[in-house]
Design an enzyme around this catalytic site. Structure first.
Site, PDB file in Angstrom:
ATOM      1  N   LYS A 285      84.118  28.546  27.178  1.00  0.00           N
ATOM      2  CA  LYS A 285      83.458  29.781  26.737  1.00  0.00           C
ATOM      3  C   LYS A 285      84.396  30.990  26.695  1.00  0.00           C
ATOM      4  O   LYS A 285      84.033  32.031  26.177  1.00  0.00           O
ATOM      5  CB  LYS A 285      82.240  30.079  27.616  1.00  0.00           C
ATOM      6  CG  LYS A 285      81.089  29.107  27.350  1.00  0.00           C
ATOM      7  CD  LYS A 285      79.811  29.516  28.059  1.00  0.00           C
ATOM      8  CE  LYS A 285      78.713  28.501  27.771  1.00  0.00           C
ATOM      9  NZ  LYS A 285      77.462  28.797  28.467  1.00  0.00           N
ATOM     10  N   ASP A 321      73.479  33.240  24.966  1.00  0.00           N
ATOM     11  CA  ASP A 321      72.936  32.989  26.312  1.00  0.00           C
ATOM     12  C   ASP A 321      72.293  34.266  26.874  1.00  0.00           C
ATOM     13  O   ASP A 321      71.229  34.216  27.505  1.00  0.00           O
ATOM     14  CB  ASP A 321      74.052  32.581  27.289  1.00  0.00           C
ATOM     15  CG  ASP A 321      74.507  31.143  27.086  1.00  0.00           C
ATOM     16  OD1 ASP A 321      73.731  30.354  26.529  1.00  0.00           O
ATOM     17  OD2 ASP A 321      75.642  30.823  27.484  1.00  0.00           O
TER      18      ASP A 321
HETATM   19  P1  NAP Z   1      80.780  28.054  35.784  1.00  0.00           P
HETATM   20  O1  NAP Z   1      81.460  29.159  35.072  1.00  0.00           O
HETATM   21  O2  NAP Z   1      81.547  26.819  36.122  1.00  0.00           O
HETATM   22  O3  NAP Z   1      80.150  28.669  37.140  1.00  0.00           O
HETATM   23  C1  NAP Z   1      79.588  27.841  38.138  1.00  0.00           C
HETATM   24  C2  NAP Z   1      78.918  28.733  39.165  1.00  0.00           C
HETATM   25  O4  NAP Z   1      78.244  27.898  40.115  1.00  0.00           O
HETATM   26  C3  NAP Z   1      79.908  29.595  39.975  1.00  0.00           C
HETATM   27  O5  NAP Z   1      79.302  30.806  40.258  1.00  0.00           O
HETATM   28  C4  NAP Z   1      80.115  28.740  41.229  1.00  0.00           C
HETATM   29  O6  NAP Z   1      80.522  29.492  42.344  1.00  0.00           O
HETATM   30  C5  NAP Z   1      78.715  28.241  41.441  1.00  0.00           C
HETATM   31  N1  NAP Z   1      78.665  27.057  42.286  1.00  0.00           N
HETATM   32  C6  NAP Z   1      79.109  25.816  41.980  1.00  0.00           C
HETATM   33  N2  NAP Z   1      78.879  24.985  43.016  1.00  0.00           N
HETATM   34  C7  NAP Z   1      78.300  25.717  43.996  1.00  0.00           C
HETATM   35  C8  NAP Z   1      77.816  25.423  45.286  1.00  0.00           C
HETATM   36  N3  NAP Z   1      77.901  24.187  45.791  1.00  0.00           N
HETATM   37  N4  NAP Z   1      77.242  26.431  46.015  1.00  0.00           N
HETATM   38  C9  NAP Z   1      77.137  27.674  45.500  1.00  0.00           C
HETATM   39  N5  NAP Z   1      77.579  28.021  44.274  1.00  0.00           N
HETATM   40  C10 NAP Z   1      78.149  27.048  43.532  1.00  0.00           C
HETATM   41  O7  NAP Z   1      79.519  27.535  34.969  1.00  0.00           O
HETATM   42  P2  NAP Z   1      78.528  28.400  34.061  1.00  0.00           P
HETATM   43  O8  NAP Z   1      78.891  28.314  32.636  1.00  0.00           O
HETATM   44  O9  NAP Z   1      78.388  29.762  34.660  1.00  0.00           O
HETATM   45  O10 NAP Z   1      77.165  27.583  34.254  1.00  0.00           O
HETATM   46  C11 NAP Z   1      76.500  27.565  35.507  1.00  0.00           C
HETATM   47  C12 NAP Z   1      75.208  26.825  35.372  1.00  0.00           C
HETATM   48  O11 NAP Z   1      74.347  27.528  34.490  1.00  0.00           O
HETATM   49  C13 NAP Z   1      75.360  25.429  34.716  1.00  0.00           C
HETATM   50  O12 NAP Z   1      75.579  24.435  35.642  1.00  0.00           O
HETATM   51  C14 NAP Z   1      74.055  25.245  34.001  1.00  0.00           C
HETATM   52  O13 NAP Z   1      73.188  24.503  34.823  1.00  0.00           O
HETATM   53  C15 NAP Z   1      73.528  26.634  33.811  1.00  0.00           C
HETATM   54  N6  NAP Z   1      73.480  26.972  32.375  1.00  0.00           N
HETATM   55  C16 NAP Z   1      72.311  26.771  31.748  1.00  0.00           C
HETATM   56  C17 NAP Z   1      72.189  27.094  30.422  1.00  0.00           C
HETATM   57  C18 NAP Z   1      70.877  26.871  29.742  1.00  0.00           C
HETATM   58  O14 NAP Z   1      70.820  26.966  28.510  1.00  0.00           O
HETATM   59  N7  NAP Z   1      69.826  26.622  30.482  1.00  0.00           N
HETATM   60  C19 NAP Z   1      73.261  27.634  29.710  1.00  0.00           C
HETATM   61  C20 NAP Z   1      74.457  27.839  30.392  1.00  0.00           C
HETATM   62  C21 NAP Z   1      74.556  27.500  31.726  1.00  0.00           C
HETATM   63  P3  NAP Z   1      82.079  29.677  42.696  1.00  0.00           P
HETATM   64  O15 NAP Z   1      82.551  30.869  41.886  1.00  0.00           O
HETATM   65  O16 NAP Z   1      82.099  29.902  44.144  1.00  0.00           O
HETATM   66  O17 NAP Z   1      82.781  28.396  42.288  1.00  0.00           O
END
Ligand code: NAP
Length: 486
Positions: A285, A321
């Site tokens: 992204k 988003d």
């Molecule tokens: P990302 O950039 O990889 O961010 C992941 C986030 O999750 C970070 O804030 C990370 O914290 C946190 N995290 C991961 N494991 C954790 C744990 N065990 N305990 C606490 N925090 C944890 O991914 P992203 O693009 O932001 O997406 C995140 C989530 O949003 C996806 O997994 C997805 O389920 C959801 N999403 C949904 C949609 C939809 O259309 N519904 C669209 C986009 C995303 P750290 O910074 O500490 O690593």
């Protein structure tokens, strides 16, 4: 027209016949009898050859040597003797490796001849030269199958079809899947697809359902517009399911495929010219902004881009988003101005949430497992950061989970604390559809909104950018629900 080939490798002739009938029912044009695999499974050579006339579809017969990643290890004279028997038994096509044919030319008397080149470990060497050599050997069909190192290698495979007849070029593995799903757009003579439940005969073969129903191979032509999603991993993505459904709903000549991409800038440089629009997911992204002709202001502000569309010939990057998150927040608590929103997660989606909710008038606090990321985002946006280990005391009207906690892990929750009464909760995770967070929020009397709502909303907005049309949101949701509960 692209012919669909279903590979068969059953040990018993009656199963070969049954599977050939299933292949015909699934819409295939040909079967490939992988003699080497049948023999490996214990089949009798004579029995398999005798079954050829009884198959429900014309057969390609292939006896691939162990040196060619097949399962047969006889010598070339013996292989030619078997091919002669297959030809006499009624094979429609015989598939032979170019390198063996060049060393010892041979032609079937009745069947047509496919000459093949395979590279199972890399993108191949001098592919146009290989096709020219096959033509020089009077192949009726020239077949090339290579293993791309990344999706950018797809373009070299696509170009092999340009201005050529009777060429079937394909890329294997997950990175190569689009070459199969776009076979009708590229003008490939053949595409291999497996019956649902079968393993297939080479890595990356799609099911007949994905090829013929989801990607509407029979409607594809060189004029078909190509869309897709890039990410890594990408096999789990529901985007091809819903965007192809929307294209079909409107009768649009367009197809949408999953691109597994490691190097996004390299992919866009190689393949962007023939892609009309793109969805972008983890981890890309942030990767393609500099390659766009224009960025929508919101995309620039959020610093994450999940969509590419074209406007007046130029490429535009945007973020659908953020608006989807705002709408989900409103579904959970009504109008946002003045409401206290607590966002968990400061990754790409968390950033989009913080900007979207702030812009909608909410009072936003942000918490992240890695505190420094929360502090940085809070500073950038001008909101409050909350320490992850003091969350239990935090008061809010709307809780928004933008972490990946709970994703494919139904026992996990990012919120093991009590919920304030009357709060709304939005969980962006949608696999499983109803997460532990959603269950517990509802049990505590909160209004809970599931991540599928955001997924559909952001996709509907993408579709609008690409086509100017409204996507059939309810049908898309139903398709996702069916897939997620399968
Ligand atoms: P990302 O950039 O990889 O961010 C992941 C986030 O999750 C970070 O804030 C990370 O914290 C946190 N995290 C991961 N494991 C954790 C744990 N065990 N305990 C606490 N925090 C944890 O991914 P992203 O693009 O932001 O997406 C995140 C989530 O949003 C996806 O997994 C997805 O389920 C959801 N999403 C949904 C949609 C939809 O259309 N519904 C669209 C986009 C995303 P750290 O910074 O500490 O690593």
């Amino acid at each position: 027209m692209t012919q669909v080939v279903v590979p068969l490798s059953n040990p018993e002739p009656r199963f070969l016949i049954e599977r050939s009938q299933a292949a015909r029912q699934a819409g295939a044009d040909l079967v490939e009898v992988r003699l080497d695999l049948c023999l490996q499974e214990g089949a009798s050579l004579s029995a398999v050859l005798e079954a050829i006339p009884a198959l429900a579809l014309p057969a390609i017969v292939t006896l691939r040597h162990a040196h060619e990643r097949g399962a047969w290890d006889g010598d070339e004279a013996e292989r030619l003797a078997i091919y002669e028997r297959a030809d006499a038994a009624g094979a429609a096509w015989i598939d032979r490796e170019l390198v063996f044919h060049a060393a010892r030319p041979w032609r079937p008397k009745r069947a047509k001849l496919i000459l093949s080149y395979h590279d199972f470990t890399g993108p191949g060497v001098d592919l146009p030269g290989k096709i020219a050599a096959m033509r020089a050997c009077h192949a009726d069909l020239a077949k090339v199958a290579v293993m791309p190192l990344d999706a950018s290698d797809l373009d070299a495979v696509r170009r092999l079809h340009d201005g050529q007849e009777a060429v079937a070029a394909m890329a294997m593995g997950e990175h190569g899947l689009p070459s199969r799903l776009l076979a009708g757009v590229w003008g490939s003579a053949l595409v291999f697809a497996r019956l649902p439940g079968d393993a297939g005969s080479a890595p990356g073969q799609p099911t007949t359902a994905d090829l013929l129903e989801m990607c509407r191979l029979r409607q594809q032509s060189p004029a078909t517009a190509v869309y897709g999603v890039i990410g890594s991993p990408i096999a789990h993505s529901l985007s091809p399911l819903i965007h192809n459904l929307a294209f079909a709903h409107h009768g649009l000549d367009a197809v949408y495929v999953p691109f597994r991409v490691e190097d996004a800038p390299g992919f866009w440089t190689a393949c962007g010219g023939w892609i009309q629009g793109l969805s972008i997911t983890i981890p890309h992204k942030h990767a393609l902004q500099v390659q766009m002709d224009d960025l929508e202001p919101l995309c620039d502000l959020v610093g994450a881009m999940n969509t590419i569309y074209r406007r007046a010939g130029g490429t535009v990057g945007t973020n659908t988003d953020a608006d989807a998150i705002r709408r989900c927040g409103e579904r959970a608590v009504g109008p946002l101005p003045g409401r206290r929103a607590l966002v968990l997660g400061a990754g790409g989606a968390g950033r989009a949430a913080v900007f979207a909710l702030r812009a909608a008038g909410a009072e936003v606090a942000i918490a992240n497992r890695t505190q420094a990321r929360a502090d940085e985002l809070a500073r950038e946006v001008g909101c409050r950061a909350v320490a992850w280990d003091s969350l239990a005391a935090e008061r809010f009207d709307l809780l928004v989970n933008m972490t990946s906690v709970g994703l494919k892990a139904p026992a996990d929750t990012p919120w093991p604390h009590a919920f304030p009464s009357g709060a709304g909760v939005f969980d962006s995770v949608y696999n499983p559809l109803r997460t532990r967070l959603i269950h517990e929020a509802e049990a505590a009397g909160c209004r809970a909104v599931v991540g599928l709502d955001m997924f559909i909303d952001q996709a509907v907005a993408q579709f609008r950018h690409w086509t100017g049309l409204e996507a059939p949101a309810e049908a898309m949701r139903a398709a996702c629900l069916a897939r997620l509960s399968a």
